[in-house]
Design a protein around this motif. Sequence first.
Motif, short mmCIF file in Angstrom:
data_model
loop_
_atom_site.label_atom_id
_atom_site.label_comp_id
_atom_site.label_asym_id
_atom_site.label_seq_id
_atom_site.Cartn_x
_atom_site.Cartn_y
_atom_site.Cartn_z
N ALA A 237 0.84 -1.20 0.00
CA ALA A 237 0.00 0.00 0.00
C ALA A 237 0.87 1.24 0.00
N PRO A 238 0.84 2.04 -1.07
CA PRO A 238 1.62 3.29 -1.09
C PRO A 238 1.16 4.26 -0.02
N ILE A 239 2.08 5.10 0.46
CA ILE A 239 1.76 6.10 1.46
C ILE A 239 0.88 7.20 0.87
N ASP A 240 0.17 7.92 1.74
CA ASP A 240 -0.71 8.98 1.25
C ASP A 240 0.06 10.29 1.09
N ASP A 241 -0.63 11.33 0.65
CA ASP A 241 0.02 12.61 0.36
C ASP A 241 0.63 13.25 1.61
N THR A 242 -0.02 13.08 2.75
CA THR A 242 0.50 13.65 3.99
C THR A 242 1.85 13.05 4.33
N LEU A 243 1.94 11.73 4.28
CA LEU A 243 3.20 11.07 4.58
C LEU A 243 4.24 11.37 3.50
N ARG A 244 3.83 11.42 2.25
CA ARG A 244 4.78 11.63 1.16
C ARG A 244 5.45 12.99 1.27
N GLN A 245 4.67 14.03 1.53
CA GLN A 245 5.27 15.37 1.63
C GLN A 245 6.19 15.45 2.85
N LEU A 246 5.82 14.77 3.93
CA LEU A 246 6.67 14.77 5.12
C LEU A 246 7.98 14.04 4.86
N PHE A 247 7.89 12.88 4.21
CA PHE A 247 9.10 12.10 3.92
C PHE A 247 10.00 12.81 2.92
N GLN A 248 9.40 13.55 2.00
CA GLN A 248 10.21 14.36 1.08
C GLN A 248 10.94 15.46 1.86
N ARG A 249 10.24 16.08 2.78
CA ARG A 249 10.83 17.14 3.60
C ARG A 249 12.01 16.62 4.42
N PHE A 250 11.87 15.39 4.92
CA PHE A 250 12.91 14.77 5.76
C PHE A 250 13.95 13.99 4.94
N ASN A 251 13.77 13.95 3.61
CA ASN A 251 14.64 13.17 2.73
C ASN A 251 14.62 11.68 3.10
N TRP A 252 13.43 11.17 3.32
CA TRP A 252 13.25 9.78 3.74
C TRP A 252 12.71 8.87 2.64
N LEU A 253 12.23 9.44 1.54
CA LEU A 253 11.56 8.62 0.54
C LEU A 253 12.46 7.49 0.03
N HIS A 254 13.75 7.77 -0.13
CA HIS A 254 14.66 6.75 -0.66
C HIS A 254 14.83 5.59 0.31
N SER A 255 14.40 5.76 1.56
CA SER A 255 14.52 4.68 2.55
C SER A 255 13.40 3.66 2.43
N LEU A 256 12.39 3.97 1.61
CA LEU A 256 11.25 3.06 1.44
C LEU A 256 11.36 2.26 0.16
N PRO A 257 10.84 1.02 0.15
CA PRO A 257 10.71 0.29 -1.12
C PRO A 257 9.83 1.09 -2.09
N LYS A 258 10.09 0.97 -3.37
CA LYS A 258 9.34 1.74 -4.36
C LYS A 258 7.83 1.47 -4.27
N GLU A 259 7.47 0.23 -3.90
CA GLU A 259 6.05 -0.12 -3.83
C GLU A 259 5.31 0.65 -2.75
#
Length: 252
Positions: free
Chosen positions: A228-250
């Motif tokens: 299940a992909p993360i929602d917009d709230t989590l995505r913008q937060l993870f982008q802000r923290f530079n965390w997106l690359h820590s998650l599997p692409k799925e």
Amino acid sequence: MSDTLTETLPILFQDEHLVAINKPTALLVHRSEIDRHETRFALQLVRDQIGQRVYPLHRLDKPTSGVLLFALSPEIAKAMGEQFTTNQIRKQYIAVVRGYAPENGIIDHALKEELDKYTDKKARLNNPPKEAVTHFQRLATVELDVEIERYPQSRYSLVQCQPQTGRKHQIRRHMKHISHPIIGDAKHGKGVHNRYFKQHLDAGRLLLHASQLTFNHPVNGEGITLNAPIDDTLRQLFQRFNWLHSLPKEWQ
């Protein structure tokens, strides 16, 4: 003709036996005395969306998002129920927690049943604590130059959690037990951090997401993994923290 649009939910998997959705935050799985004013429920929305009755196989708390699986018949519900009861289902969650969590670990801490005054009023009050085990791994960290409590900086971690048992609020209670409560958890967390994330980081929800569910198909035995992909709230937060690359692409 009605001008109201029928709400639809993201379907992650569907065949003649099962259907799975990516449940949004703030949606109850089914009707509950806890939220007697609520009119939206995943069970009814999925039923109306696919045009047939569905049978919930597990629960996600109202504020938790992610994979939610339903059976399409009582027979499949029973077969899947046995997999859940015997802990054959593998669940993966991600959460944002306060502080720098350990790199990995196992939380083996029995939990007393949390009773709700409405839904659990007939339950026994003196039940002993039940075994509860959660495996976790730290995926990323961030330090913010903001004084929220007594330190000039504030630290947070992204953790991946795999509950081995299925107790009520298990991950939330276990992360609090090791002094790393989940951000946005009004009951087990810290209000000052929750408010900061809501007011300054556009993240006013419980930061807990059921990202993956793995099980064997009840009819053909095939191994199935749902993401299940993360929602917009989590995505913008993870982008802000530079965390997106820590998650599997799925999960992104």
